[in-house]
Design an enzyme around this catalytic site. Sequence first.
Site, PDB file in Angstrom:
ATOM      1  N   THR B  52      14.207 -33.366  29.524  1.00  0.00           N
ATOM      2  CA  THR B  52      12.801 -33.224  29.172  1.00  0.00           C
ATOM      3  C   THR B  52      12.532 -34.123  27.979  1.00  0.00           C
ATOM      4  O   THR B  52      13.353 -34.213  27.053  1.00  0.00           O
ATOM      5  CB  THR B  52      12.397 -31.753  28.919  1.00  0.00           C
ATOM      6  OG1 THR B  52      10.991 -31.721  28.631  1.00  0.00           O
ATOM      7  CG2 THR B  52      13.166 -31.098  27.781  1.00  0.00           C
ATOM      8  N   GLU B  53      11.406 -34.842  28.028  1.00  0.00           N
ATOM      9  CA  GLU B  53      11.204 -35.942  27.076  1.00  0.00           C
ATOM     10  C   GLU B  53      11.042 -35.475  25.631  1.00  0.00           C
ATOM     11  O   GLU B  53      11.141 -36.269  24.714  1.00  0.00           O
ATOM     12  CB  GLU B  53      10.045 -36.860  27.496  1.00  0.00           C
ATOM     13  CG  GLU B  53       8.727 -36.171  27.772  1.00  0.00           C
ATOM     14  CD  GLU B  53       8.525 -35.881  29.261  1.00  0.00           C
ATOM     15  OE1 GLU B  53       9.488 -35.430  29.919  1.00  0.00           O
ATOM     16  OE2 GLU B  53       7.403 -36.071  29.749  1.00  0.00           O
ATOM     17  N   ASN B  54      10.792 -34.174  25.427  1.00  0.00           N
ATOM     18  CA  ASN B  54      10.720 -33.684  24.056  1.00  0.00           C
ATOM     19  C   ASN B  54      12.101 -33.357  23.483  1.00  0.00           C
ATOM     20  O   ASN B  54      12.196 -32.656  22.485  1.00  0.00           O
ATOM     21  CB  ASN B  54       9.785 -32.473  23.958  1.00  0.00           C
ATOM     22  CG  ASN B  54      10.156 -31.365  24.917  1.00  0.00           C
ATOM     23  OD1 ASN B  54      10.455 -31.608  26.076  1.00  0.00           O
ATOM     24  ND2 ASN B  54      10.159 -30.145  24.437  1.00  0.00           N
ATOM     25  N   SER B  94      15.251 -39.943  23.098  1.00  0.00           N
ATOM     26  CA  SER B  94      14.830 -39.390  24.377  1.00  0.00           C
ATOM     27  C   SER B  94      14.152 -40.465  25.229  1.00  0.00           C
ATOM     28  O   SER B  94      14.402 -40.576  26.436  1.00  0.00           O
ATOM     29  CB  SER B  94      13.873 -38.223  24.144  1.00  0.00           C
ATOM     30  OG  SER B  94      13.567 -37.601  25.365  1.00  0.00           O
TER      31      SER B  94
END
Lengths: 236, 217
Positions: B52-54, B94
């Site tokens: 997940t990009e966070n 990320s």
Amino acid sequence: MINKIVNSVHEAVSDIFDGAIVLISGFGEAGSPIELIHALIDHGAKNLTVVSNNTGNGHVGLAALIENRQVKKMICSFPRTADSVVFPELYRKGEIELELVPQGTLAERIRCGGAGIPAFYTPTSVGTPLEKGKEVREFNGKKYVLEYGLKADFALIKCETADRYGNLLYNKTARNFGPIMCMSANSTIVQAKHIVELGEINPESVVTPGIFVKKVVHILHPVSENKLISENFSYL
Amino acid sequence: MNKNVAGIWSREQMAQKIAEDIPDGSYVNLGIGLPELVANYIPADREVIFHTENGLLGVGPSPKPGEEDDELINAGKKPVTAIKGSCFFHHADSFAMIRGGHIDICVLGAFQISEKGDLANWSTGETDAIPAVGGAMDLVAGVKTVFIITQHFTKNGESKIVKECTYPLTGKRVVNRIYTDFAVIDVTDKGLYVIKMAPGIDFDFLKKNTEAELHLY
């Protein structure tokens, strides 16, 4: 002696001046330094350019700072979320500027700002409306857009653990923009849940080296934005 | 809506079709909403790591009620868990995973997909809308394989698979495969090729209900 710990959030934000560029950590609520933002509202600096992934929720934290008309421009990737009411209203009335940046480009611009890199090329946004007005250059037959590093005057950061040198640890996905924002601000201001003695943070595990941090303030029990919003709390 | 066509795939079946096409050992990013369903259908004998990009590699299932953590969320800002062997990292790392071509597959939703593989999924271009892009443009620019999961029609019954996108683009020539409730369609240099169709759909019907030109392998 080096001691970056300050006694209050008000002392922490006291240098922030009108017109400053301020980075604010967080992805939604996770990592948002609510106590520091509220201190900035009390402090009152105006005409700020704020860089943050979102625009805050409800009437607390970043949303309250915007509602208090201290922000003239937002630089972000996703200005609307489920509970975001303040920014959309001001934006529709033309009363706040928006620079929309793809999330990865935003992160890389901040990282480059902190690393002394003035600009870089990326394939993100090639052939889209966000490419408009930007230099496009071809490398090995593929197109890339020129993006500029982002330097700021201040960063407001939430972390989990800090020592007096400013070495930092974060908590889970609340890390998000924190480490890179610490790097690219002239003056990085951190709120930490725990403050520990030098040496208690394993040097192998330090996420943000203290050189990137100017001030640390101890906030043992930060408020929960979700809880405040569910209670319809407004900071103003 | 689906104009009440019989014999089409449900959302869960679409997600299952995608899950079956994700190889063992893949690193995968799932978009917000419908794509999140894919995680429920990875075959038990495969190990797939969700990004997940966070800032989390190794996203696990949703937490039990009462065990949610405000500081452990996904890109849709929903509470998640972290699997054993997961790791946290900052946003530039990320997106280096995304933009540097390290993520194998991403699954995204769509407003429109063109027959050349152009994708529009972030803005309908309405003047009073608040523009918001998030990580969509980074994902399509950097991830090796881009899968789209979407209903075949818009809510107004128009084909989402078009000759040219009329909505603002997320990326040009970025989509590899489209999974709709009607069919699975490959995007190739020679055009759109249908791989599979739902039980109630035949090729003539599919062609009549798709603006872009379709081919059979």
